[in-house]
Design a protein around this motif. Structure first.
Motif, PDB file in Angstrom:
ATOM      1  N   ASN A 178      29.801  24.353  52.015  1.00  0.00           N
ATOM      2  CA  ASN A 178      30.280  25.402  51.128  1.00  0.00           C
ATOM      3  C   ASN A 178      31.781  25.577  51.320  1.00  0.00           C
ATOM      4  OD1 ASN A 178      27.707  26.328  50.027  1.00  0.00           O
ATOM      5  ND2 ASN A 178      27.274  27.033  52.109  1.00  0.00           N
ATOM      6  N   ARG A 179      32.486  25.876  50.237  1.00  0.00           N
ATOM      7  CA  ARG A 179      33.939  26.065  50.292  1.00  0.00           C
ATOM      8  C   ARG A 179      34.289  27.553  50.340  1.00  0.00           C
ATOM      9  NH1 ARG A 179      37.142  21.345  51.156  1.00  0.00           N
ATOM     10  NH2 ARG A 179      35.969  19.603  50.294  1.00  0.00           N
ATOM     11  N   VAL A 180      35.235  27.885  51.195  1.00  0.00           N
ATOM     12  CA  VAL A 180      35.654  29.266  51.373  1.00  0.00           C
ATOM     13  C   VAL A 180      36.450  29.748  50.163  1.00  0.00           C
ATOM     14  CG1 VAL A 180      37.163  30.772  52.727  1.00  0.00           C
ATOM     15  CG2 VAL A 180      35.690  29.116  53.867  1.00  0.00           C
ATOM     16  N   TYR A 181      36.229  31.011  49.768  1.00  0.00           N
ATOM     17  CA  TYR A 181      37.116  31.629  48.785  1.00  0.00           C
ATOM     18  C   TYR A 181      37.561  32.993  49.306  1.00  0.00           C
ATOM     19  CZ  TYR A 181      32.762  33.911  47.014  1.00  0.00           C
ATOM     20  OH  TYR A 181      31.587  34.609  46.868  1.00  0.00           O
ATOM     21  N   ALA A 182      38.732  33.450  48.843  1.00  0.00           N
ATOM     22  CA  ALA A 182      39.320  34.691  49.347  1.00  0.00           C
ATOM     23  C   ALA A 182      40.056  35.400  48.224  1.00  0.00           C
ATOM     24  CB  ALA A 182      40.274  34.388  50.500  1.00  0.00           C
ATOM     25  N   GLY A 183      40.017  36.730  48.272  1.00  0.00           N
ATOM     26  CA  GLY A 183      40.735  37.507  47.270  1.00  0.00           C
ATOM     27  C   GLY A 183      39.989  38.761  46.884  1.00  0.00           C
ATOM     28  N   PHE A 184      39.930  39.047  45.562  1.00  0.00           N
ATOM     29  CA  PHE A 184      39.317  40.265  45.028  1.00  0.00           C
ATOM     30  C   PHE A 184      39.790  41.456  45.854  1.00  0.00           C
ATOM     31  CE2 PHE A 184      35.748  42.659  43.067  1.00  0.00           C
ATOM     32  CZ  PHE A 184      35.990  42.278  41.764  1.00  0.00           C
ATOM     33  N   PHE A 185      41.104  41.616  45.896  1.00  0.00           N
ATOM     34  CA  PHE A 185      41.792  42.542  46.796  1.00  0.00           C
ATOM     35  C   PHE A 185      41.731  43.966  46.243  1.00  0.00           C
ATOM     36  CE2 PHE A 185      46.129  43.196  49.085  1.00  0.00           C
ATOM     37  CZ  PHE A 185      45.494  43.935  50.069  1.00  0.00           C
ATOM     38  N   HIS A 186      40.754  44.734  46.695  1.00  0.00           N
ATOM     39  CA  HIS A 186      40.580  46.097  46.210  1.00  0.00           C
ATOM     40  C   HIS A 186      40.767  47.077  47.367  1.00  0.00           C
ATOM     41  CE1 HIS A 186      36.645  45.637  48.051  1.00  0.00           C
ATOM     42  NE2 HIS A 186      36.390  44.630  47.232  1.00  0.00           N
ATOM     43  N   ALA A 187      40.498  48.359  47.111  1.00  0.00           N
ATOM     44  CA  ALA A 187      40.782  49.402  48.093  1.00  0.00           C
ATOM     45  C   ALA A 187      39.965  49.260  49.371  1.00  0.00           C
ATOM     46  CB  ALA A 187      40.543  50.776  47.473  1.00  0.00           C
ATOM     47  N   GLU A 188      38.818  48.558  49.309  1.00  0.00           N
ATOM     48  CA  GLU A 188      38.011  48.368  50.508  1.00  0.00           C
ATOM     49  C   GLU A 188      38.477  47.183  51.336  1.00  0.00           C
ATOM     50  OE1 GLU A 188      33.914  48.172  49.525  1.00  0.00           O
ATOM     51  OE2 GLU A 188      33.836  50.212  48.703  1.00  0.00           O
TER      52      GLU A 188
END
Length: 215
Positions: A178-188
């Protein structure tokens, strides 16, 4: 004006070309080491043109080369202290995280040109790679640790949340490929997870490009 006077000549050129809001300088990133900007003025102009005419979001950012674990340790997981990692992010402290931590996931420190306007949604990881190759050798998929450090440091300097609407699909793999993904930078916080590389139906899994060094 006083802040501009403190910049190096190459930083001044980058700010004048890309715009002050699109450059994270050594001073803004509170960097201890001075790095050269390894891009020509022509490349900076090309990125500025792409921002204006093609809807790109090229930014020049000063980075220390931290891994995902370095950044999680640096900013923590407490949403009351922004920026932070999302507490459930990819179980970096769990057994999957320990397995991946055995392989170094750092990158060379320096100034990087990164396009934060993610592209190639609803496209499998291999087909994203094919699309990147078609753009030319000057473009590569950015390392997920690179995008993570850049987004967090830009937030610290400007309070701007990049990648609040999508993820960057990175390089690292777990034992199931599986490949890592990062982001969806919200208040949490900053989210990290993983996905099968052949998944091609998620518009949120996108690519942040990085320009290769020229010197």
């Amino acid at each position: 004006m006083a802040e501009i006077d403190l910049l190096s000549e190459t930083e001044k050129t980058a700010v004048a070309t890309l715009g002050q809001s699109n450059v994270l300088t050594q001073a803004q990133a509170k960097g201890e080491v001075e790095f050269p900007i390894r891009y020509s003025e022509a490349t900076l102009r090309a990125c500025a043109h792409a921002n204006e005419e093609e809807g790109c979001d090229w930014r020049l950012v000063y980075l220390r080369g931290n891994s995902l674990w370095d950044e999680e340790e640096r900013v923590g997981i407490n949403p009351e202290r922004q920026p932070c990692f999302h507490d459930n992010s990819w179980q970096l402290r769990g057994w999957i995280g320990r397995w991946l931590k055995a392989v170094p996931r750092k990158f060379e420190p320096g100034y990087y040109l990164i396009d934060f306007n993610g592209r190639f949604g609803r496209t499998s990881w291999p087909n994203q790679e094919k699309a990147i190759r078609e753009l030319g050798p000057q473009f590569q998929r950015a390392h997920e640790a690179m995008v993570t450090e850049a987004a967090l440091r830009i937030f610290e300097a400007t309070r701007l949340r990049l990648l609040f609407w999508c993820y960057h699909w990175g390089y690292s793999v777990d034992y199931l490929s599986n490949r890592v993904y990062a982001g969806f930078f919200h208040a949490e916080g900053w989210c990290v997870d993983y996905s099968p590389p052949l998944w091609d139906r998620n518009d949120l899994l996108r690519v942040c490009l990085v320009r290769t060094f020229e010197s």
